[in-house]
Motif scaffolding. Structure first.
Motif, PDB file in Angstrom:
ATOM      1  N   ALA A 122       0.814  -1.205   0.000  1.00  0.00           N
ATOM      2  CA  ALA A 122       0.000   0.000   0.000  1.00  0.00           C
ATOM      3  C   ALA A 122       0.853   1.262   0.000  1.00  0.00           C
ATOM      4  N   GLY A 123       2.176   1.089   0.067  1.00  0.00           N
ATOM      5  CA  GLY A 123       3.042   2.256   0.030  1.00  0.00           C
ATOM      6  C   GLY A 123       3.473   2.708   1.414  1.00  0.00           C
ATOM      7  N   LEU A 124       2.965   2.035   2.442  1.00  0.00           N
ATOM      8  CA  LEU A 124       3.398   2.357   3.801  1.00  0.00           C
ATOM      9  C   LEU A 124       4.613   1.508   4.153  1.00  0.00           C
ATOM     10  N   ASP A 125       5.212   1.780   5.308  1.00  0.00           N
ATOM     11  CA  ASP A 125       6.379   1.005   5.711  1.00  0.00           C
ATOM     12  C   ASP A 125       5.980  -0.400   6.134  1.00  0.00           C
ATOM     13  N   GLU A 126       6.895  -1.316   5.921  1.00  0.00           N
ATOM     14  CA  GLU A 126       6.687  -2.662   6.419  1.00  0.00           C
ATOM     15  C   GLU A 126       6.838  -2.621   7.938  1.00  0.00           C
ATOM     16  N   ALA A 127       5.999  -3.342   8.642  1.00  0.00           N
ATOM     17  CA  ALA A 127       6.114  -3.384  10.097  1.00  0.00           C
ATOM     18  C   ALA A 127       6.002  -4.836  10.540  1.00  0.00           C
ATOM     19  N   CYS A 128       7.082  -5.353  11.127  1.00  0.00           N
ATOM     20  CA  CYS A 128       7.086  -6.774  11.495  1.00  0.00           C
ATOM     21  C   CYS A 128       6.950  -6.973  12.999  1.00  0.00           C
ATOM     22  N   PHE A 129       6.387  -8.081  13.381  1.00  0.00           N
ATOM     23  CA  PHE A 129       6.268  -8.409  14.798  1.00  0.00           C
ATOM     24  C   PHE A 129       6.264  -9.913  14.968  1.00  0.00           C
ATOM     25  N   LYS A 130       6.475 -10.328  16.201  1.00  0.00           N
ATOM     26  CA  LYS A 130       6.579 -11.748  16.497  1.00  0.00           C
ATOM     27  C   LYS A 130       5.353 -12.174  17.287  1.00  0.00           C
ATOM     28  N   VAL A 131       4.844 -13.364  16.987  1.00  0.00           N
ATOM     29  CA  VAL A 131       3.669 -13.852  17.706  1.00  0.00           C
ATOM     30  C   VAL A 131       3.929 -15.261  18.219  1.00  0.00           C
ATOM     31  N   PRO A 132       3.982 -15.443  19.536  1.00  0.00           N
ATOM     32  CA  PRO A 132       4.123 -16.791  20.075  1.00  0.00           C
ATOM     33  C   PRO A 132       2.766 -17.504  20.042  1.00  0.00           C
ATOM     34  N   TYR A 133       2.784 -18.816  19.923  1.00  0.00           N
ATOM     35  CA  TYR A 133       1.505 -19.541  19.905  1.00  0.00           C
ATOM     36  C   TYR A 133       1.607 -20.843  20.695  1.00  0.00           C
ATOM     37  N   ASP A 134       0.460 -21.334  21.140  1.00  0.00           N
ATOM     38  CA  ASP A 134       0.385 -22.694  21.687  1.00  0.00           C
ATOM     39  C   ASP A 134      -0.142 -23.637  20.621  1.00  0.00           C
ATOM     40  N   MET A 135      -1.054 -23.098  19.817  1.00  0.00           N
ATOM     41  CA  MET A 135      -1.605 -23.888  18.711  1.00  0.00           C
ATOM     42  C   MET A 135      -1.684 -22.986  17.486  1.00  0.00           C
ATOM     43  N   LEU A 136      -1.174 -23.495  16.371  1.00  0.00           N
ATOM     44  CA  LEU A 136      -1.188 -22.715  15.143  1.00  0.00           C
ATOM     45  C   LEU A 136      -2.105 -23.392  14.134  1.00  0.00           C
ATOM     46  N   VAL A 137      -2.961 -22.628  13.503  1.00  0.00           N
ATOM     47  CA  VAL A 137      -3.811 -23.170  12.440  1.00  0.00           C
ATOM     48  C   VAL A 137      -3.346 -22.573  11.114  1.00  0.00           C
ATOM     49  N   LEU A 138      -2.782 -23.446  10.291  1.00  0.00           N
ATOM     50  CA  LEU A 138      -2.232 -23.008   9.005  1.00  0.00           C
ATOM     51  C   LEU A 138      -3.294 -23.179   7.936  1.00  0.00           C
ATOM     52  N   ALA A 139      -3.784 -22.074   7.409  1.00  0.00           N
ATOM     53  CA  ALA A 139      -4.805 -22.167   6.351  1.00  0.00           C
ATOM     54  C   ALA A 139      -4.484 -21.153   5.266  1.00  0.00           C
ATOM     55  N   VAL A 140      -3.227 -21.184   4.810  1.00  0.00           N
ATOM     56  CA  VAL A 140      -2.745 -20.162   3.878  1.00  0.00           C
ATOM     57  C   VAL A 140      -3.007 -20.491   2.408  1.00  0.00           C
ATOM     58  N   GLY A 141      -3.634 -21.627   2.144  1.00  0.00           N
ATOM     59  CA  GLY A 141      -3.969 -21.940   0.753  1.00  0.00           C
ATOM     60  C   GLY A 141      -2.763 -22.371  -0.069  1.00  0.00           C
ATOM     61  N   SER A 142      -2.852 -22.153  -1.382  1.00  0.00           N
ATOM     62  CA  SER A 142      -1.810 -22.637  -2.289  1.00  0.00           C
ATOM     63  C   SER A 142      -1.373 -21.482  -3.181  1.00  0.00           C
ATOM     64  N   SER A 143      -0.435 -21.746  -4.075  1.00  0.00           N
ATOM     65  CA  SER A 143      -0.099 -20.698  -5.044  1.00  0.00           C
ATOM     66  C   SER A 143      -0.292 -21.237  -6.460  1.00  0.00           C
ATOM     67  N   ASN A 144      -0.095 -20.356  -7.447  1.00  0.00           N
ATOM     68  CA  ASN A 144      -0.363 -20.746  -8.833  1.00  0.00           C
ATOM     69  C   ASN A 144       0.685 -21.706  -9.369  1.00  0.00           C
ATOM     70  N   ASN A 145       0.229 -22.639 -10.175  1.00  0.00           N
ATOM     71  CA  ASN A 145       1.151 -23.595 -10.749  1.00  0.00           C
ATOM     72  C   ASN A 145       1.438 -23.243 -12.206  1.00  0.00           C
ATOM     73  N   THR A 146       2.663 -22.828 -12.480  1.00  0.00           N
ATOM     74  CA  THR A 146       2.995 -22.471 -13.872  1.00  0.00           C
ATOM     75  C   THR A 146       3.776 -23.603 -14.534  1.00  0.00           C
ATOM     76  N   PHE A 147       4.089 -24.648 -13.781  1.00  0.00           N
ATOM     77  CA  PHE A 147       4.897 -25.773 -14.271  1.00  0.00           C
ATOM     78  C   PHE A 147       6.214 -25.274 -14.845  1.00  0.00           C
ATOM     79  N   GLY A 148       6.637 -24.079 -14.422  1.00  0.00           N
ATOM     80  CA  GLY A 148       7.893 -23.522 -14.900  1.00  0.00           C
ATOM     81  C   GLY A 148       7.860 -23.120 -16.369  1.00  0.00           C
ATOM     82  N   ILE A 149       6.671 -23.017 -16.941  1.00  0.00           N
ATOM     83  CA  ILE A 149       6.584 -22.669 -18.366  1.00  0.00           C
ATOM     84  C   ILE A 149       6.886 -21.187 -18.569  1.00  0.00           C
ATOM     85  N   LYS A 150       7.733 -20.941 -19.542  1.00  0.00           N
ATOM     86  CA  LYS A 150       8.218 -19.574 -19.809  1.00  0.00           C
ATOM     87  C   LYS A 150       7.095 -18.639 -20.217  1.00  0.00           C
ATOM     88  N   GLY A 151       7.098 -17.441 -19.623  1.00  0.00           N
ATOM     89  CA  GLY A 151       6.201 -16.383 -20.068  1.00  0.00           C
ATOM     90  C   GLY A 151       4.842 -16.352 -19.388  1.00  0.00           C
TER      91      GLY A 151
END
Ligand code: FAD
Ligand code: MG
Ligand code: MG
Ligand code: MG
Ligand code: MG
Length: 560
Positions: A122-151
């Motif tokens: 968005a053009g603002l500064d990056e701001a990082c922080f740390k979060v400790p957890y007892d239980m983590l739920v990973l639901a970040v989905g997947s990314s696009n599959n290009t099969f390494g095809i050029k272009g």
């Protein structure tokens, strides 16, 4: 709202030393959820209203809204408005926990903490922080599959976010306006008005269908001279589209498409993409064709999320080797995380045991009469007895029941269930009443049965059910007991409700277990009803309903 996109690129982890650490100030078990898609939102929605009394919940996602992906193709053509299918995260979260708009870019499974950063897009500064957890739920989905095809990355539109849908919509409008200019030659017009979709899965099919509807219903009125030059093509590797559906559905779709003038380019592999051109190799004739395009949509399935890949390397050696997902046990706990990380949806896959490894034991156990060969009955009883452990046994046991079962009714139900399941037929279908399998024949059979072992598909339906399962598990005290699975909890079991896809001209196809394939107008109405009713909130149901009516009466607004 600034355009927030799903982050697919790997970013170096920020130094963790001097990062601020987030503490909510309570001593309740800390549950951290990553993602705001199907998995995460279904988990959140299923938590009881008063969840905050027993857990300290934090949700982290770069996207501060839920997106109802099944209607994204309709957004790309303006059939449905974008605001109708999104719901703000904070509205779903209510008082259940806290939300931070941030991207998690590193997880430390030993220290049980993660690093998240405010996205600087968005053009603002990056701001990082740390979060400790007892239980983590990973639901970040997947990314696009290009099969390494050029272009692909540079010249195609991916199709997963609101931004993607808007870009496509803008591009299509651009192509028509550019083609309408007085100096456009016939060749230029043909190129601009050529729309290519790579991938004949449900998403590719729906994008092509929606594009076609828009051309047929609305563009024909405003660009009457251009319509003859419009071509919509779907490129597919196999010899049919919608290959995970019943074959009758693929055939119906192909037929509908040919009537509606959507061309299927089958048995074809994309070798490379350049600006406005895609190289397509026909795998049966081994010839290459260059297809010019005004817009090309890339929709060929999913690849591993970069965060998941990073985590994979940090878990104890040898436990995580899957090429696309993080592997969990049947309670959705990430293997090697000591029960502290759970993963759901596209990011995860449940470990499945191959039966072949136990072929010897299974054979001798099955041979009840000890004559050294397996009769059909012995085989069926064994398949049934082990179908809890090897879930892919169940359909084969049912099939044998259906064909040779003692009970007439049971048999009829079973054959209805296995209707259209040709793979099953091909494996155990050739056995006869007087089958006598020797050990190595049994081995061959098991190998074939194992081949049918399919991980759960990367669908909203799976992610949703897993989110609900996890919320219930938590309700039983999974976190309070130090991530121990409560004694009365059953493992996750997916219940397939059916698949559906929109194929254009108000028609749809559905593949429903026990009912079989349905297609046509009726299915089209059911599809519309289902996709409207399944919205995450009443507000969305209302807005989507209005959109259908608006489009029917006034048509789509195709201006940019
Ligand atoms: P997602 O829903 O993709 O959610 C991932 C979330 O994680 C997002 O909020 C993202 O912003 C967030 N995130 C990403 N990286 C990070 C990070 N580093 N840190 C924190 N958060 C992060 N399925 C069906 O069953 N039926 C359909 O009709 C259907 N149609 C579809 C149509 C389209 C166009 C698409 C793209 C998909 C469709 N699907 C459909 C598939 C379905 O959308 C996915 O299977 C489902 O979204 C998976 O849910 P998920 O929670 O795993 O991931
Ligand atoms: Mg999610
Ligand atoms: Mg769909
Ligand atoms: Mg999955
Ligand atoms: Mg025997």
């Amino acid at each position: 709202r600034p355009p927030t996109t799903d982050t697919s690129e790997e970013k170096p982890a920020a130094p963790t030393k001097e990062l601020p650490v987030y503490h909510s100030g309570t001593s309740k078990p800390r549950v951290v959820v990553l993602g705001s898609g199907w998995g995460a939102m279904s988990f959140l929605k299923s938590l009881p209203r008063d969840a905050a009394e027993s857990i300290d919940l934090t949700l982290i996602s770069p996207r501060n809204y839920f997106l109802y992906t099944p209607l994204l193709p309709a957004v790309a053509t303006g059939t449905v408005e974008e605001r109708s299918i999104v719901e703000p995260v904070r509205r779903v979260l209510k008082k259940k926990g806290k939300y931070f708009e941030a991207i998690c870019n590193d997880i430390d499974p030993v220290e049980r903490s993660l690093v998240a950063c405010f996205p600087p897009e968005a053009g603002l500064d990056e701001a990082c922080f740390k979060v400790p957890y007892d239980m983590l739920v990973l639901a970040v989905g997947s990314s696009n599959n290009t099969f390494g095809i050029k272009g692909v990355e540079d010249h195609c539109f991916f199709f997963r976010s609101i931004t993607n849908a808007n870009e496509l919509r803008r591009r299509v409008s651009e192509c028509f306006e550019r083609a309408a200019l007085p100096q456009s030659t016939s060749e230029e017009r043909k190129k601009l008005l050529s729309f290519v979709v790579v991938g004949g899965g449900p998403t590719g099919v729906e994008v092509a269908a929606e594009l076609h509807d828009m051309v047929r219903d609305d563009l024909v009125k405003v660009y009457p001279d251009l319509i003859k030059d419009v071509r919509i093509r779907v490129i597919e590797l196999m010899d049919h589209v919608l290959s995970t559906y019943d074959r009758a559905i693929s055939d119906y779709t192909a037929n509908e498409f040919s009537r509606g003038a959507i061309e299927l380019v089958l048995n074809s592999r994309v070798a490379g993409v350049r600006k406005g051109e895609v190289d397509v190799i026909n795998t049966t004739t081994n010839t290459t064709e260059v297809i010019p395009f005004g817009a090309c949509v890339w929709s060929t399935g999913v690849a591993m999320h970069p965060l998941i890949k990073k985590l994979q390397g940090k878990l104890p050696g040898g436990t995580q080797t899957h090429f696309r997902s993080i592997v969990t046990d049947e309670y959705l706990r990430v293997i090697g995380s000591e029960g502290t990380i759970f993963s759901i949806g596209d990011a995860a896959t449940i470990a499945q045991g191959k039966a072949l490894a136990k072929a010897k034991d299974l054979f001798w156990e099955a041979d009840k009469d000890g004559n050294g060969v397996l009769s059909l009955g012995e085989l069926r009883d064994m398949l049934r007895a082990h179908s809890r452990e090897y879930s892919h046994f169940a359909e084969h046991a049912r099939f044998l029941d259906g064909k040779y079962g003692a009970s007439r009714w049971g048999g009829m139900v079973a054959s209805a269930v296995s209707r259209g399941k040709k793979p099953v037929d091909a494996v155990v279908g050739e056995l006869t009443e007087d089958t006598a399998l020797e050990e190595d024949q049994f081995r061959d059979l098991l190998e074939k049965i194992d081949r049918g072992l399919r991980a759960l598909p990367a669908t909203a339906q799976v992610a949703k059910q897993q989110g609900e399962f996890l919320a219930a598990l938590l309700g039983k005290g999974a976190v309070r007991q130090g991530s121990q699975i409560p004694a009365d909890a059953k493992p996750f079991k997916y219940s397939h409700k059916g698949s559906l896809a929109y194929v254009g001209s108000d028609k749809a196809v559905m593949d429903v277990p026990t009912v079989g394939p349905i297609f046509g107008w009726g299915a089209g109405l059911m599809w519309k009803g289902f996709e409207t009713y399944s919205q995450i909130s009443f507000r969305n149901i209302f807005l989507v309903s209005l959109d259908w009516i608006r489009t029917k009466i006034f048509g789509r607004d195709i201006s940019r």
